[in-house]
Design an enzyme around this catalytic site. Structure first.
Site, PDB file in Angstrom:
ATOM      1  N   TYR A 331      17.200 -13.536 -18.270  1.00  0.00           N
ATOM      2  CA  TYR A 331      16.891 -13.354 -16.855  1.00  0.00           C
ATOM      3  C   TYR A 331      16.049 -14.535 -16.354  1.00  0.00           C
ATOM      4  O   TYR A 331      15.098 -14.948 -17.017  1.00  0.00           O
ATOM      5  CB  TYR A 331      16.094 -12.069 -16.645  1.00  0.00           C
ATOM      6  CG  TYR A 331      16.936 -10.818 -16.476  1.00  0.00           C
ATOM      7  CD1 TYR A 331      18.325 -10.882 -16.430  1.00  0.00           C
ATOM      8  CD2 TYR A 331      16.323  -9.570 -16.359  1.00  0.00           C
ATOM      9  CE1 TYR A 331      19.091  -9.733 -16.278  1.00  0.00           C
ATOM     10  CE2 TYR A 331      17.078  -8.415 -16.201  1.00  0.00           C
ATOM     11  CZ  TYR A 331      18.462  -8.506 -16.168  1.00  0.00           C
ATOM     12  OH  TYR A 331      19.201  -7.378 -16.014  1.00  0.00           O
ATOM     13  N   LYS A 332      16.420 -15.058 -15.200  1.00  0.00           N
ATOM     14  CA  LYS A 332      15.581 -16.057 -14.535  1.00  0.00           C
ATOM     15  C   LYS A 332      14.689 -15.303 -13.547  1.00  0.00           C
ATOM     16  O   LYS A 332      15.123 -14.922 -12.467  1.00  0.00           O
ATOM     17  CB  LYS A 332      16.436 -17.103 -13.808  1.00  0.00           C
ATOM     18  CG  LYS A 332      15.621 -18.283 -13.292  1.00  0.00           C
ATOM     19  CD  LYS A 332      16.501 -19.325 -12.634  1.00  0.00           C
ATOM     20  CE  LYS A 332      15.697 -20.591 -12.337  1.00  0.00           C
ATOM     21  NZ  LYS A 332      14.502 -20.351 -11.544  1.00  0.00           N
TER      22      LYS A 332
END
Length: 733
Positions: A331-332
Site C-alpha cells: 500500500y502507498k
C-alpha cells in the site's frame, strides 16, 4: 579589490601558481564573491562545475580551513538541513542597514529597488558611490560565516537592533561585488546555479586534482595529481587547439576523467548517506578520498536521503519492467513519509529522532511517536539501534482505520505537547536500513523486510496518547498475478494512494535493443536501498494512473495574473514551474486556470491571496527570485516557497515553454495540458519539486504508449474551462 584569474576554464589546464592572497591567511571573501559573480554569468553546467572546481582547489591549496564555510555559503545555507540554522533577518532589517550605511532615504531606496528588482543590486549601487576615509580590513570567508552564525543565535529583546548592527558592520567592510553577494546571502537568495549535485561534483574533482597538504597519508605515485601536473606543463607550451589532439594528453586526460568518475560517485554516495559537510570536510582534510567512506558512514541520528519510486501506468508495465523477478506490492499510504532513528545509550536511555523526506527534524511534531518507539525498545531489551523508513498516517483512535492526509496536516508542525495531540497517528514501516550497528543498505529488500518484521513486530500501547506501530500491508508476486490484481483493486477502493512495487531479490532483466544493430543485453536489477535515487526497482502505481498522465507532477507556483469577473480580487491563472536539475532554477511549465476542472476552491483562492499578498515577502512586481518564465510575463512573481501536486491530461510540445527544452526537442519545450490542482505538498520542499528530466521522461513514456497528442499547447501555456469562462463572461456583462 584584488584581481583574480578566470575560474571557468578547464580545471585540467587551470594552474595554481602564485598566491591569490597573502600566505598563511584565511581565504578572503572577495575570492568567494569572484566565484559567485562568475557563476551568476552562466547557465552552462560545464562552466558552473569548472568554476566551482577551480575555486575549491584554490581554497584547498592556500587555506583548507576556509573550505567548510565556503561550501555552506556556496550552498546558500548555514548548516545541514536536519540542524536548521535560520538567520531570522527580515527584509526591513536589511533595507534599514543598507540605508544607514549608504545614506539612502527610504524613498530613494524604494526607487532603486523598483529599478533593479534585487536587494543585492540595490546595495551594490548604493555603496558604489560611498568612499570610506579609513580603510577596513578585508572580509574573510570564515569571518563572514561566523558573523552569520552570530546573527542566527541572537534572540530576545534587542535582538533586531543587534542583528542590524552586525549587518551594518559587514556592509561597511564590503567592497565591490562583495556587497552584492553579501546582501543576497543575508536574504538567502544567491541567484546562482550552484545546486548540490554540482557542488559535490566540484568537491570530488578538487580533491582529485589538488589534495590538501593537511592529509595524513602521502599522495601515491600513480595519483591523477601527477598526471595533471604533466598535462598542465604541456599546456604551457602547446596551444589548446593542438593539445587536445596529442596522444600523451589524451592519456593523461582519460586517466584523470576516470578518477573524476570514481571520486564523484564516492563523494555523492557518502553525502546522501551522511549529509553533513562538517563531517565530510573534516574527513577529506584528514584522510582524503580513500578513507572518507569509513570515516563518514551511515549513522543513527543523521538522516539519509530516501530512495525514490519511479512512476508506472499499470500492472502490465510492472511485469514488463521486472520480468519474472519476484516483487512485493505494498500500500502507498496517504500520510507523511518519515525516517525514524532510535538508539539506546550506555545508560539504557532511548533517544528518538524523526525526519521528513527532505531531512528536516520533525521530532517535536510527533511526541506520540517518540513515546511509541521508547515503549517498543522497553519491550525488547535486545534492540540497540534502528533506522526505519515509514509513513506516518492519521488514524481513527477507536478502530485504527485510516484517515486522509488533510486531517494529518491539521497537526502543528513543531513543539507539540502530548496532551495537545488532536489527531492520532499510526507509524506504518516498510523498510529497515540499520539494525543494531549493522548497515543494511546493500542487503536485498526481502532480507531487510524479514528483519523488520521479526525484530519490530506490530505494537499497540496500553497507554492513551501513544501512536501505533504496524507494517505496511502487502502481497507478493509469488502468490500469483491474480492475487496481485485483487490487491490492486483493494488499494483502489481504500484510502491509500495506490501501490508501491519493490523488487525482492537482486536480479536482472533482458533489455530490448533500441536499434536493429544492437543486441539484447541483460540489465541488472538491484534490490538494495539506493538513497536519493529514483530506481527502476521501486515503482509507484497510483490510483489515477489508469487514466490521464502516468504520474502527477510536483510543481512550484512562481507567479500569477489578476483574475477576471468574480475572481478579479484573486490570483488566476497561476504560473507553475518545475526545477531545472542542472541550474537549480525554477522554469515555467504551465498555467493553472480557474474553472470547475482546475481543482481550486474559493477557500483556496482566498488563502492563496493571503499567502501571496501584494508587495509582501512572498509576492513582488519584479522577478527578484530569479525564476525563469521564458517569454511569459506574469503581473506578479511569487517566491518559490511551496509545492503543489498537479495532474494533467498529457504532456505536450510547446512553442513557448522552455521547460525541458533540448531534452526531447532542440527548439521546443514541454508543457502540461489541462493541469488540475490536487493538493499542497506540505511534506515537500521546493528543492524536491519535479525536474525537467522527470517531465521529459513522462513525455517519452507517453509517446511510447502512443497516446493522443491532439490539443497541443497553443503557445500561451493556457488552459481554460470554457463553461466556467462563459459563466464569468455572463457575470461581467
Amino acid at each position: 579589490m584584488p584581481v583574480y584569474k578566470s575560474l571557468s576554464v578547464d580545471p585540467l589546464v587551470f594552474i595554481l601558481d602564485g598566491e591569490p592572497w597573502p600566505s598563511n591567511t584565511p581565504a578572503p571573501y572577495s575570492f568567494l564573491s569572484h566565484t559567485l559573480a562568475t557563476l551568476s554569468e552562466t547557465r552552462s553546467r560545464i562552466l558552473i562545475i569548472n568554476t566551482l572546481t577551480n575555486a575549491l582547489r584554490t581554497i584547498l591549496r592556500y587555506h583548507p580551513p576556509s573550505l567548510l564555510p565556503a561550501l555552506y555559503l556556496l550552498s546558500n545555507c548555514l548548516s545541514p538541513s536536519y540542524l536548521p540554522i535560520e538567520l531570522g533577518l527580515g527584509p526591513s532589517v536589511i533595507s534599514k542597514a543598507i540605508q544607514q550605511v549608504s545614506g539612502l532615504t527610504p524613498a530613494a531606496f524604494k526607487r532603486l529597488y523598483n529599478t533593479t528588482g534585487d536587494v543585492g543590486d540595490v546595495a551594490f549601487e548604493a555603496k558604489s558611490n560611498i568612499r570610506t576615509l579609513i580603510p577596513h580590513p578585508p572580509l574573510q570567508i570564515i569571518t563572514v560565516f561566523d558573523f552569520l552564525i552570530t546573527i542566527s543565535r541572537a534572540k530576545g529583546q534587542g535582538a533586531t537592533k543587534f542583528k542590524q548592527g552586525i549587518v551594518e558592520k559587514l556592509l561597511v567592510a564590503a567592497r565591490g561585488e562583495e556587497t552584492r553577494f553579501l546582501v543576497r546571502t543575508l536574504s538567502m537568495n544567491l541567484r546562482v546555479g550552484a545546486v548540490r549535485t554540482s557542488i559535490l561534483t566540484a568537491l570530488a574533482r578538487a580533491m582529485v586534482l589538488s589534495p590538501p597538504d593537511t592529509l595524513t597519508m602521502p599522495i601515491p605515485t600513480d595519483s591523477p595529481y601527477n598526471a595533471t601536473l604533466k598535462l598542465q606543463s604541456e599546456a604551457n607550451n602547446v596551444p589548446l587547439s593542438v593539445k587536445a589532439k596529442t596522444n600523451s594528453q589524451d592519456g593523461a586526460r582519460n586517466e584523470v576523467n576516470e578518477k573524476f568518475g570514481r571520486a564523484e560517485s564516492l563523494v555523492r554516495r557518502v553525502f546522501v548517506q551522511h549529509p553533513n559537510y562538517d563531517h565530510i570536510v573534516a574527513a577529506l582534510l584528514d584522510v582524503g578520498l580513500d578513507g572518507i567512506a569509513e570515516r563518514v558512514p551511515l549513522a543513527v541520528g543523521i538522516p539519509l536521503h530516501p530512495t525514490l519510486g519511479s512512476p508506472t501506468r499499470s500492472l502490465d508495465e510492472v511485469y514488463d519492467r521486472l520480468g519474472d523477478s519476484p516483487f512485493a506490492a505494498e500500500y502507498k499510504m496517504d500520510g507523511q513519509r518519515s525516517q525514524v532513528h532510535v538508539r539506546r545509550n550506555e545508560n539504557d536511555e532511548v533517544a528518538v529522532q524523526i525526519f521528513s523526506r527532505h531531512l528536516e527534524d520533525m521530532t517535536t511534531k510527533y511526541p506520540d511517536v517518540v513515546l511509541l518507539m521508547q515503549e517498543i525498545f522497553a519491550s525488547d531489551p535486545e534492540l540497540r539501534s534502528i533506522i526505519i523508513d515509514s509513513e506516518i498516517v492519521a488514524i481513527d483512535p477507536v478502530d485504527g482505520s485510516l484517515k486522509t492526509f488533510q486531517e494529518l496536516s491539521n497537526r502543528a508542525r513543531k513543539d507539540v505537547q502530548i496532551h495537545d495531540v488532536k489527531v492520532d497517528v499510526g507509524v506504518y514501516a516498510f523498510d529497515l536500513m540499520y539494525l543494531d550497528g549493522e548497515i543494511l543498505l546493500q542487503q536485498p529488500f526481502r532480507k531487510r523486510r524479514a528483519l523488520l518484521r521479526h525484530r519490530i513486530p506490530p505494537f499497540s500501547s496500553e497507554h492513551n496518547g501513544v501512536a501505533r506501530f504496524n507494517h505496511v500491508e502487502n502481497c507478493d508476486s509469488e502468490d500469483g498475478r491474480e492475487t496481485v490484481e485483487e490487491f490492486w483493486i483493494k488499494a483502489v477502493e481504500s484510502r491509500c494512494e495506490g501501490l508501491m512495487i519493490k523488487l525482492l531479490d537482486n536480479g536482472e532483466v533482458l533489455e530490448e535493443p533500441t536499434t536493429k544493430k544492437d543486441k539484447p543485453r541483460r540489465k541488472p536489477l538491484p534490490a538494495t536501498y539506493e538513497p536519493d535515487k529514483r530506481t527502476s526497482t521501486w515503482l509507484k502505481l497510483k490510483k489515477d494512473y489508469v487514466t490521464g498522465l502516468g504520474d502527477s507532477l510536483d510543481l512550484v507556483p512562481i507567479g500569477a495574473w489578476h483574475g477576471n469577473g468574480r475572481k478579479a480580487q484573486w490570483w488566476s491563472p497561476v504560473l507553475l514551474a518545475l526545477r531545472d536539475g542542472n541550474t537549480g532554477r525554477f522554469v515555467a511549465v504551465c498555467k493553472c486556470m480557474s474553472g470547475k476542472c482546475s481543482g481550486f476552491t474559493d477557500v483556496f483562492y482566498k488563502a492563496m491571496r493571503k499567502r501571496y499578498a501584494d508587495n509582501s515577502d512572498t509576492c513582488a512586481r519584479r522577478n527578484q527570485w530569479d525564476v525563469d518564465t521564458g517569454g511569459l510575463k506574469p503581473e506578479v512573481y511569487f517566491k518559490p516557497d511551496e509545492v503543489w501536486e498537479i495532474r494533467g491530461a498529457d504532456v505536450t510540445l510547446s512553442p513557448v515553454s522552455i521547460a525541458a527544452q533540448g531534452l526531447v526537442s532542440p527548439s521546443r519545450g514541454l508543457s502540461l495540458r489541462f493541469p488540475r490542482f490536487i493538493k499542497v505538498r506540505e511534506d515537500k520542499h521546493p528543492a524536491q519539486a519535479s525536474d525537467s528530466e522527470f517531465l521529459a521522461q513522462m513525455w517519452k513514456d507517453q509517446q511510447g504508449k502512443g497516446l493522443d497528442q491532439n490539443g497541443a499547447d497553443d503557445g500561451d501555456l493556457l488552459d481554460v474551462d470554457m463553461e466556467e469562462q462563459a459563466e464569468e463572461d455572463d457575470s461581467d456583462s
